[in-house]
Design a protein around this motif. Sequence first.
Motif, PDB file in Angstrom:
ATOM      1  N   LEU A 195      34.492  33.212  45.473  1.00 47.00           N
ATOM      2  CA  LEU A 195      34.946  34.597  45.322  1.00 47.00           C
ATOM      3  C   LEU A 195      35.529  34.833  43.931  1.00 47.00           C
ATOM      4  O   LEU A 195      35.349  35.901  43.337  1.00 47.00           O
ATOM      5  CB  LEU A 195      35.984  34.925  46.394  1.00 47.00           C
ATOM      6  CG  LEU A 195      35.486  34.961  47.841  1.00 47.00           C
ATOM      7  CD1 LEU A 195      36.644  35.225  48.796  1.00 47.00           C
ATOM      8  CD2 LEU A 195      34.397  36.005  48.026  1.00 47.00           C
ATOM      9  N   ALA A 196      36.238  33.836  43.384  1.00 45.16           N
ATOM     10  CA  ALA A 196      36.839  33.991  42.066  1.00 45.16           C
ATOM     11  C   ALA A 196      35.777  34.091  40.972  1.00 45.16           C
ATOM     12  O   ALA A 196      36.011  34.698  39.923  1.00 45.16           O
ATOM     13  CB  ALA A 196      37.774  32.821  41.783  1.00 45.16           C
ATOM     14  N   GLU A 197      34.614  33.495  41.207  1.00 43.48           N
ATOM     15  CA  GLU A 197      33.560  33.469  40.193  1.00 43.48           C
ATOM     16  C   GLU A 197      32.591  34.645  40.302  1.00 43.48           C
ATOM     17  O   GLU A 197      31.766  34.852  39.420  1.00 43.48           O
ATOM     18  CB  GLU A 197      32.771  32.156  40.295  1.00 43.48           C
ATOM     19  CG  GLU A 197      33.600  30.935  39.904  1.00 43.48           C
ATOM     20  CD  GLU A 197      32.879  29.633  40.167  1.00 43.48           C
ATOM     21  OE1 GLU A 197      33.203  28.639  39.508  1.00 43.48           O
ATOM     22  OE2 GLU A 197      31.993  29.609  41.050  1.00 43.48           O
ATOM     23  N   LEU A 198      32.696  35.415  41.376  1.00 42.19           N
ATOM     24  CA  LEU A 198      31.751  36.506  41.582  1.00 42.19           C
ATOM     25  C   LEU A 198      32.025  37.691  40.661  1.00 42.19           C
ATOM     26  O   LEU A 198      33.179  37.970  40.331  1.00 42.19           O
ATOM     27  CB  LEU A 198      31.823  37.012  43.029  1.00 42.19           C
ATOM     28  CG  LEU A 198      31.297  36.111  44.123  1.00 42.19           C
ATOM     29  CD1 LEU A 198      31.522  36.783  45.475  1.00 42.19           C
ATOM     30  CD2 LEU A 198      29.817  35.818  43.925  1.00 42.19           C
ATOM     31  N   ARG A 240      40.812  40.978  46.606  1.00 40.70           N
ATOM     32  CA  ARG A 240      40.323  40.980  45.227  1.00 40.70           C
ATOM     33  C   ARG A 240      39.641  42.301  44.875  1.00 40.70           C
ATOM     34  O   ARG A 240      39.703  42.760  43.740  1.00 40.70           O
ATOM     35  CB  ARG A 240      39.330  39.824  45.027  1.00 40.70           C
ATOM     36  CG  ARG A 240      39.923  38.447  45.319  1.00 40.70           C
ATOM     37  CD  ARG A 240      38.851  37.369  45.409  1.00 40.70           C
ATOM     38  NE  ARG A 240      39.391  36.102  45.849  1.00 40.70           N
ATOM     39  CZ  ARG A 240      39.857  35.151  45.038  1.00 40.70           C
ATOM     40  NH1 ARG A 240      39.823  35.342  43.723  1.00 40.70           N
ATOM     41  NH2 ARG A 240      40.343  34.021  45.515  1.00 40.70           N
ATOM     42  N   VAL A 241      38.936  42.895  45.862  1.00 33.77           N
ATOM     43  CA  VAL A 241      38.236  44.155  45.644  1.00 33.77           C
ATOM     44  C   VAL A 241      38.034  44.825  46.995  1.00 33.77           C
ATOM     45  O   VAL A 241      37.849  44.149  48.009  1.00 33.77           O
ATOM     46  CB  VAL A 241      36.863  43.914  44.960  1.00 33.77           C
ATOM     47  CG1 VAL A 241      35.928  43.128  45.859  1.00 33.77           C
ATOM     48  CG2 VAL A 241      36.234  45.218  44.520  1.00 33.77           C
ATOM     49  N   ARG A 242      38.097  46.145  47.011  1.00 39.06           N
ATOM     50  CA  ARG A 242      37.835  46.871  48.253  1.00 39.06           C
ATOM     51  C   ARG A 242      36.331  46.922  48.453  1.00 39.06           C
ATOM     52  O   ARG A 242      35.604  47.588  47.684  1.00 39.06           O
ATOM     53  CB  ARG A 242      38.389  48.294  48.153  1.00 39.06           C
ATOM     54  CG  ARG A 242      38.256  49.103  49.439  1.00 39.06           C
ATOM     55  CD  ARG A 242      39.293  48.691  50.463  1.00 39.06           C
ATOM     56  NE  ARG A 242      39.259  49.542  51.648  1.00 39.06           N
ATOM     57  CZ  ARG A 242      40.097  49.425  52.668  1.00 39.06           C
ATOM     58  NH1 ARG A 242      41.044  48.502  52.636  1.00 39.06           N
ATOM     59  NH2 ARG A 242      40.022  50.227  53.716  1.00 39.06           N
ATOM     60  N   VAL A 276      46.351  45.283  51.421  1.00 39.33           N
ATOM     61  CA  VAL A 276      47.811  45.192  51.263  1.00 39.33           C
ATOM     62  C   VAL A 276      48.155  44.079  50.279  1.00 39.33           C
ATOM     63  O   VAL A 276      49.004  44.234  49.395  1.00 39.33           O
ATOM     64  CB  VAL A 276      48.479  44.944  52.632  1.00 39.33           C
ATOM     65  CG1 VAL A 276      49.965  44.615  52.438  1.00 39.33           C
ATOM     66  CG2 VAL A 276      48.320  46.163  53.525  1.00 39.33           C
ATOM     67  N   ARG A 277      47.476  42.930  50.415  1.00 39.11           N
ATOM     68  CA  ARG A 277      47.741  41.809  49.497  1.00 39.11           C
ATOM     69  C   ARG A 277      47.347  42.181  48.068  1.00 39.11           C
ATOM     70  O   ARG A 277      48.019  41.794  47.110  1.00 39.11           O
ATOM     71  CB  ARG A 277      46.937  40.579  49.941  1.00 39.11           C
ATOM     72  CG  ARG A 277      47.383  39.973  51.250  1.00 39.11           C
ATOM     73  CD  ARG A 277      46.595  38.707  51.532  1.00 39.11           C
ATOM     74  NE  ARG A 277      46.845  38.194  52.865  1.00 39.11           N
ATOM     75  CZ  ARG A 277      46.255  37.099  53.370  1.00 39.11           C
ATOM     76  NH1 ARG A 277      45.387  36.436  52.617  1.00 39.11           N
ATOM     77  NH2 ARG A 277      46.521  36.706  54.584  1.00 39.11           N
ATOM     78  N   GLN A 278      46.255  42.947  47.929  1.00 38.66           N
ATOM     79  CA  GLN A 278      45.802  43.336  46.592  1.00 38.66           C
ATOM     80  C   GLN A 278      46.845  44.194  45.891  1.00 38.66           C
ATOM     81  O   GLN A 278      47.121  44.034  44.698  1.00 38.66           O
ATOM     82  CB  GLN A 278      44.474  44.089  46.689  1.00 38.66           C
ATOM     83  CG  GLN A 278      43.871  44.453  45.333  1.00 38.66           C
ATOM     84  CD  GLN A 278      42.595  45.255  45.488  1.00 38.66           C
ATOM     85  OE1 GLN A 278      42.500  46.107  46.371  1.00 38.66           O
ATOM     86  NE2 GLN A 278      41.619  44.991  44.634  1.00 38.66           N
ATOM     87  N   THR A 286      39.354  35.923  36.792  1.00 38.92           N
ATOM     88  CA  THR A 286      38.164  35.400  37.463  1.00 38.92           C
ATOM     89  C   THR A 286      37.532  34.330  36.606  1.00 38.92           C
ATOM     90  O   THR A 286      37.520  34.411  35.380  1.00 38.92           O
ATOM     91  CB  THR A 286      37.133  36.517  37.707  1.00 38.92           C
ATOM     92  OG1 THR A 286      36.808  37.113  36.462  1.00 38.92           O
ATOM     93  CG2 THR A 286      37.694  37.564  38.644  1.00 38.92           C
ATOM     94  N   ALA A 287      37.007  33.304  37.267  1.00 44.16           N
ATOM     95  CA  ALA A 287      36.401  32.176  36.568  1.00 44.16           C
ATOM     96  C   ALA A 287      34.921  32.431  36.362  1.00 44.16           C
ATOM     97  O   ALA A 287      34.075  31.907  37.064  1.00 44.16           O
ATOM     98  CB  ALA A 287      36.621  30.898  37.386  1.00 44.16           C
ATOM     99  N   ARG A 288      34.604  33.266  35.385  1.00 40.61           N
ATOM    100  CA  ARG A 288      33.210  33.622  35.153  1.00 40.61           C
ATOM    101  C   ARG A 288      32.582  32.711  34.112  1.00 40.61           C
ATOM    102  O   ARG A 288      33.247  32.223  33.204  1.00 40.61           O
ATOM    103  CB  ARG A 288      33.114  35.071  34.680  1.00 40.61           C
ATOM    104  CG  ARG A 288      33.525  36.061  35.760  1.00 40.61           C
ATOM    105  CD  ARG A 288      33.392  37.476  35.259  1.00 40.61           C
ATOM    106  NE  ARG A 288      33.693  38.421  36.323  1.00 40.61           N
ATOM    107  CZ  ARG A 288      33.700  39.731  36.142  1.00 40.61           C
ATOM    108  NH1 ARG A 288      33.445  40.239  34.957  1.00 40.61           N
ATOM    109  NH2 ARG A 288      33.974  40.529  37.153  1.00 40.61           N
ATOM    110  N   THR A 289      31.305  32.553  34.251  1.00 37.08           N
ATOM    111  CA  THR A 289      30.562  31.782  33.269  1.00 37.08           C
ATOM    112  C   THR A 289      29.922  32.730  32.275  1.00 37.08           C
ATOM    113  O   THR A 289      29.601  33.869  32.594  1.00 37.08           O
ATOM    114  CB  THR A 289      29.445  30.972  33.955  1.00 37.08           C
ATOM    115  OG1 THR A 289      28.602  31.876  34.656  1.00 37.08           O
ATOM    116  CG2 THR A 289      30.015  29.970  34.929  1.00 37.08           C
TER     117      THR A 289
END
Length: 434
Positions: A195-198, A240-242, A276-278, A286-289
């Motif tokens: 999810l972090a890389e998306l 992370r995103v709605r 709520v957490r967001q 984000t860990a993107r390449t």
Amino acid sequence: MRRLGTGIGWRPEIADAVEHMPGIDWVEVVAENVCPGHLPASLLRLRERGVTVVPHGVSLGLGDADRPDEGRLTGLAERATALGSPLVTEHIAFVRAGGPLTASPRLEAGHLLPVPRTRDALDVLCENVRIAQQALPVPLAVENIAALISWPGEELSEGQFLYELADRTGVRLLIDVANLHTNHVNRGDDPARALAELPLEAIAYVHVAGGFERDGVWHDSHAHPVPRPVLDILTDLASRVRPPGVLLERDENFPGPGELERELVAIRTAVDEGAVRQRAAAPRPTARTAARAAAEPNRERVALAQAAVLSALVAGTPLPEGFDRVRMGVQARALAAKRADVVAKVAPELPAILGARYRPAFLDYAQAQPMTGGYRRDALDFVAHLLSARRPEDAGVRRELRTWWRERSGPTPRSQRRVARVSRAARRVLARRG
């Protein structure tokens, strides 16, 4: 991306329940199961009420080494137009292998198999996605799949692979959180890392489904309640995103409307908890390449690798080096079982004729006879195999099988005119007396 809301997979078995279910904003239908010129009345009524319908393809094979079949693309486009859909979805998977690229027989899996997360496979997939995008009248979104097996020598994580695919093609993503859970159990992939890389802005909608664990392997059955770990991944994604849309999938073992509605409530609750957490959390990096310039796809190399894997799974050839023998055995048995189940649905007369002998006979056939032309062809080949081996021993049953095969092996469907039906019935009676 258009906001879809809360949806459910439309299936004929629950069509009436879906029509009367409160809070359904949209539905998804298996594209291959509807005919553009003869849409089910239930879908038409939903559309008239303003419910969005999205066709979800399962047989295009965007991850195949070959380019997408023009006829399948045309069919998918026709369904999107007939349903007035805002987008079309398919899977990141390969379903066929062999053929001219490998100078070997063409094989079909009858199931969605994972593409290797390599640069070669990514190049092929990107080109295939672009071909599909040009042929479709609406945007395309592609889904991450559940996998029982892992390819050796993979170069990218699941999140990196999806990020580069979206970055290079502009394709939307259909993120299946149940499949992220499946790959966590079966392959050790970390859902949070994925999810972090998306590229979160590329998400079109989200799938949620149930499954079960047996002998340390998670089976993405779509026939069981959604488990807590899947809802937790959904909450993580929503923090992370709605998500523009979230959909409940159920393909078998359908519960009553009340249980389906409770599952939808649990899904909405998981999304709301993530929101709520967001709001409470600081922005997370984000860990993107970095995007990589596309190289000329090496389809032949991908084709040879996929053909070797699929042949080992469905034709009993030696296992390619680096694959887990136990997991490949589980996958091979799962493919054979699915073939037996789907053929029983495509040709329900066969279990009726063979009774309890149907399943063991089909599984025995499937061990040595790979599927080469779809499930209808598989049913015909299965019966031809039985007849050539003079099985079963009961001559009366063999006569029924022979009659069934003769009536269905021609290039056109049987006539439904009354005279033709009476003639066929008379032939069956004579066959039994003979």
